[in-house]
Design a protein around this motif. Structure first.
Motif, PDB file in Angstrom:
ATOM      1  N   LEU A 162      40.669 -39.982 -48.085  1.00  9.95           N
ATOM      2  CA  LEU A 162      41.543 -40.944 -48.743  1.00  9.95           C
ATOM      3  C   LEU A 162      42.006 -42.012 -47.768  1.00  9.95           C
ATOM      4  O   LEU A 162      42.081 -43.203 -48.113  1.00  9.95           O
ATOM      5  CB  LEU A 162      42.749 -40.227 -49.357  1.00  9.95           C
ATOM      6  N   LEU A 163      42.304 -41.608 -46.558  1.00  7.03           N
ATOM      7  CA  LEU A 163      42.687 -42.571 -45.524  1.00  7.03           C
ATOM      8  C   LEU A 163      41.516 -43.479 -45.180  1.00  7.03           C
ATOM      9  O   LEU A 163      41.678 -44.706 -45.023  1.00  7.03           O
ATOM     10  CB  LEU A 163      43.170 -41.824 -44.267  1.00  7.03           C
ATOM     11  N   ASP A 164      40.334 -42.894 -45.066  1.00  4.07           N
ATOM     12  CA  ASP A 164      39.152 -43.708 -44.770  1.00  4.07           C
ATOM     13  C   ASP A 164      38.904 -44.742 -45.855  1.00  4.07           C
ATOM     14  O   ASP A 164      38.619 -45.914 -45.561  1.00  4.07           O
ATOM     15  CB  ASP A 164      37.915 -42.801 -44.637  1.00  4.07           C
ATOM     16  N   ALA A 165      39.036 -44.319 -47.121  1.00  2.00           N
ATOM     17  CA  ALA A 165      38.800 -45.244 -48.230  1.00  2.00           C
ATOM     18  C   ALA A 165      39.824 -46.376 -48.256  1.00  2.00           C
ATOM     19  O   ALA A 165      39.534 -47.474 -48.715  1.00  2.00           O
ATOM     20  CB  ALA A 165      38.838 -44.478 -49.553  1.00  2.00           C
ATOM     21  N   ALA A 166      41.038 -46.087 -47.731  1.00  2.00           N
ATOM     22  CA  ALA A 166      42.093 -47.103 -47.685  1.00  2.00           C
ATOM     23  C   ALA A 166      42.007 -47.962 -46.428  1.00  2.00           C
ATOM     24  O   ALA A 166      42.825 -48.855 -46.241  1.00  2.00           O
ATOM     25  CB  ALA A 166      43.461 -46.426 -47.755  1.00  2.00           C
ATOM     26  N   GLY A 167      41.031 -47.687 -45.560  1.00  2.00           N
ATOM     27  CA  GLY A 167      40.855 -48.458 -44.329  1.00  2.00           C
ATOM     28  C   GLY A 167      41.875 -48.116 -43.265  1.00  2.00           C
ATOM     29  O   GLY A 167      42.165 -48.956 -42.402  1.00  2.00           O
ATOM     30  N   VAL A 168      42.394 -46.893 -43.294  1.00  2.00           N
ATOM     31  CA  VAL A 168      43.407 -46.471 -42.326  1.00  2.00           C
ATOM     32  C   VAL A 168      42.718 -45.794 -41.135  1.00  2.00           C
ATOM     33  O   VAL A 168      41.986 -44.823 -41.303  1.00  2.00           O
ATOM     34  CB  VAL A 168      44.405 -45.499 -42.956  1.00  2.00           C
ATOM     35  N   SER A 169      42.953 -46.304 -39.942  1.00  2.00           N
ATOM     36  CA  SER A 169      42.429 -45.677 -38.729  1.00  2.00           C
ATOM     37  C   SER A 169      43.300 -46.119 -37.562  1.00  2.00           C
ATOM     38  O   SER A 169      43.952 -47.151 -37.606  1.00  2.00           O
ATOM     39  CB  SER A 169      40.977 -46.071 -38.483  1.00  2.00           C
ATOM     40  N   LEU A 170      43.287 -45.300 -36.496  1.00  2.00           N
ATOM     41  CA  LEU A 170      44.022 -45.652 -35.296  1.00  2.00           C
ATOM     42  C   LEU A 170      43.085 -46.267 -34.257  1.00  2.00           C
ATOM     43  O   LEU A 170      41.914 -45.848 -34.162  1.00  2.00           O
ATOM     44  CB  LEU A 170      44.687 -44.394 -34.702  1.00  2.00           C
TER      45      LEU A 170
ATOM     46  N   ILE B 120      48.648 -45.713 -50.699  1.00  2.00           N
ATOM     47  CA  ILE B 120      48.342 -44.752 -49.634  1.00  2.00           C
ATOM     48  C   ILE B 120      49.588 -44.492 -48.780  1.00  2.00           C
ATOM     49  O   ILE B 120      49.743 -43.395 -48.227  1.00  2.00           O
ATOM     50  CB  ILE B 120      47.167 -45.245 -48.758  1.00  2.00           C
ATOM     51  N   VAL B 121      50.492 -45.449 -48.704  1.00  2.00           N
ATOM     52  CA  VAL B 121      51.745 -45.241 -47.968  1.00  2.00           C
ATOM     53  C   VAL B 121      52.589 -44.179 -48.676  1.00  2.00           C
ATOM     54  O   VAL B 121      53.125 -43.264 -48.037  1.00  2.00           O
ATOM     55  CB  VAL B 121      52.527 -46.564 -47.836  1.00  2.00           C
ATOM     56  N   HIS B 122      52.688 -44.293 -49.986  1.00  2.00           N
ATOM     57  CA  HIS B 122      53.423 -43.294 -50.761  1.00  2.00           C
ATOM     58  C   HIS B 122      52.782 -41.917 -50.626  1.00  2.00           C
ATOM     59  O   HIS B 122      53.474 -40.915 -50.384  1.00  2.00           O
ATOM     60  CB  HIS B 122      53.453 -43.711 -52.236  1.00  2.00           C
ATOM     61  N   LEU B 123      51.472 -41.842 -50.758  1.00  2.00           N
ATOM     62  CA  LEU B 123      50.792 -40.555 -50.665  1.00  2.00           C
ATOM     63  C   LEU B 123      50.969 -39.936 -49.285  1.00  2.00           C
ATOM     64  O   LEU B 123      51.113 -38.711 -49.164  1.00  2.00           O
ATOM     65  CB  LEU B 123      49.307 -40.727 -50.982  1.00  2.00           C
ATOM     66  N   SER B 124      50.986 -40.749 -48.262  1.00  2.00           N
ATOM     67  CA  SER B 124      51.198 -40.234 -46.909  1.00  2.00           C
ATOM     68  C   SER B 124      52.589 -39.634 -46.767  1.00  2.00           C
ATOM     69  O   SER B 124      52.769 -38.583 -46.132  1.00  2.00           O
ATOM     70  CB  SER B 124      51.003 -41.354 -45.883  1.00  2.00           C
TER      71      SER B 124
END
Length: 386
Positions: free
Chosen positions: A378-386, A349-353
């Motif tokens: 995609l961010l939600d599935a990767a557990g990415v949130s602020l 997800i870092v690469h895709l971002s």
């Protein structure tokens, strides 16, 4: 524009929103100063009822619609190449159907296309030289019958069997001597496929280039060009200069393509590139500037895409297809982010971002709001949130 949290390479999150830079209008006709093909990806059917890592099922409507998108940007289509996951999940039966369906679309439209000719129908395990030549001939006949210019791709089977340059000359010579029309050759470097290390009988890339020049010289009556994918601009320039008259060099260098296509006093490369799949509109617009005698305008449009391409094609380079399909999803060319064999899991997800950030800067997102909306799950599935 609403901001979204994007992870960064240093492990932190940043609140990000698109710059608003829009994709330039591209011409609807092919360029006249260069020959340009985009190696096209395939769109998988996400609703197949079998194991998606072993069953190949394509969404034919979306796959073929994307080819029309490439043609609408003024580019030719390079079909069934490594960008379409040849050798990374796409089987021979599906490849056959892909070539036939694209052939029908190209004929109906009167559009330019080339298609890959490989040996991937061979069963796993050792193969004889005759097996390899027969496999190439079978695919050469299919592609020729469908009206495409054949691109004879590097063979893993030959790489595993050959013991020196003479084996490559003999095998390629047996195929080229029976070709019914002009063909292109494809030199795919080991960055793209480690199984091809030492191709042409040499580990040294400069020596391999010399061997390929000799092959082209011996068969100049049928070899119309060579696609070079070794990510070394100087090797490509030397190779290009050494080719016999009438044999064109097609750059497959996704790191240095603007300078190689623009050329210099000693010549230029034509284009057959995987990166032209996600940046088709920008590439078409840039080539139109070159047609108008505006090399500065060409560079101004295309140079900002290089950072994006270098990120997509970063090592391990063979996983570049993930970034290509990811951008097709963000740009609305397909409704999901899934790939043949589940290959979408090969990049983080870092690469895709980072691909998203760079695509925005390069002006390849036709609808930035759609891209943001499609990035959110995609961010939600990767557990990415602020």
């Amino acid at each position: 524009m609403v901001a979204i949290p994007l992870p960064t390479p240093d492990g932190t999150l940043e609140r990000w929103s698109p710059s608003g830079r829009r994709t330039p209008d591209s011409p609807t006709t092919p360029p006249t100063s260069r020959i340009a093909y985009a190696a096209a990806h395939v769109v998988v059917d996400p609703l197949v009822g079998h194991d998606p890592t072993h069953t190949v099922a394509l969404d034919w409507d979306s796959t073929l619609a994307f080819r029309h998108h490439l043609w609408s940007c003024g580019l030719g289509v390079a079909e069934a190449m490594d960008t379409a996951q040849r050798g990374m999940g796409l089987d021979w039966k599906t490849t056959t159907e892909l070539v036939r369906r694209t052939g029908a679309e190209a004929r109906a439209r009167g559009a330019a296309w080339v298609a890959g000719v490989g040996t991937d129908q061979l069963p796993p395990g050792p193969a004889t030289e005759q097996d390899i030549v027969s496999a190439w001939r079978e695919q050469l006949e299919l592609v020729g019958d469908e009206g495409a210019v054949p691109v004879i791709m590097a063979s893993r089977a030959l790489a595993a069997t050959a013991t020196g340059p003479e084996d490559y000359h003999r095998a390629y010579g047996a195929v080229l001597s029976q070709a019914q029309g002009p063909v292109l050759l494809h030199w795919l470097g080991e960055q793209f496929d480690p199984a091809l290390a030492g191709y042409w009988g040499h580990r040294d890339v400069a020596a391999a280039a010399d061997e390929l020049v000799a092959l082209c010289t011996d068969h100049a009556s049928v070899v119309a060009g060579v696609k070079v994918s070794v990510l070394d601009a100087e090797v490509e320039r030397r190779f290009r200069a050494a080719l016999p008259d009438g044999v064109a060099c097609y750059t497959g260098d996704d790191f240095h393509y603007p300078e190689l296509i623009a050329g210099d006093a000693d010549g230029h490369s034509e284009a057959l590139l995987g990166i032209f799949d996600p940046i088709a509109a920008v590439a078409g617009a840039a080539l139109a500037r070159l047609d108008l005698g505006d090399p500065a305008g060409f560079t101004a449009l295309l140079e900002p895409t290089v950072a994006l391409s270098r990120e997509i094609f970063r090592a391990p380079t063979r996983h570049y297809k993930v970034g290509v399909v990811f951008l097709a999803y963000l740009c609305g060319h397909q409704r999901h982010f899934r790939m043949v064999g589940g290959l979408e899991a090969a990049r983080s997800i870092v690469h895709l971002s980072e691909v998203l950030r760079l695509a925005d800067r390069a002006g390849v997102l036709p609808d930035p709001e759609l891209a943001v909306a499609r990035m959110r799950p995609l961010l939600d599935a990767a557990g990415v949130s602020l």
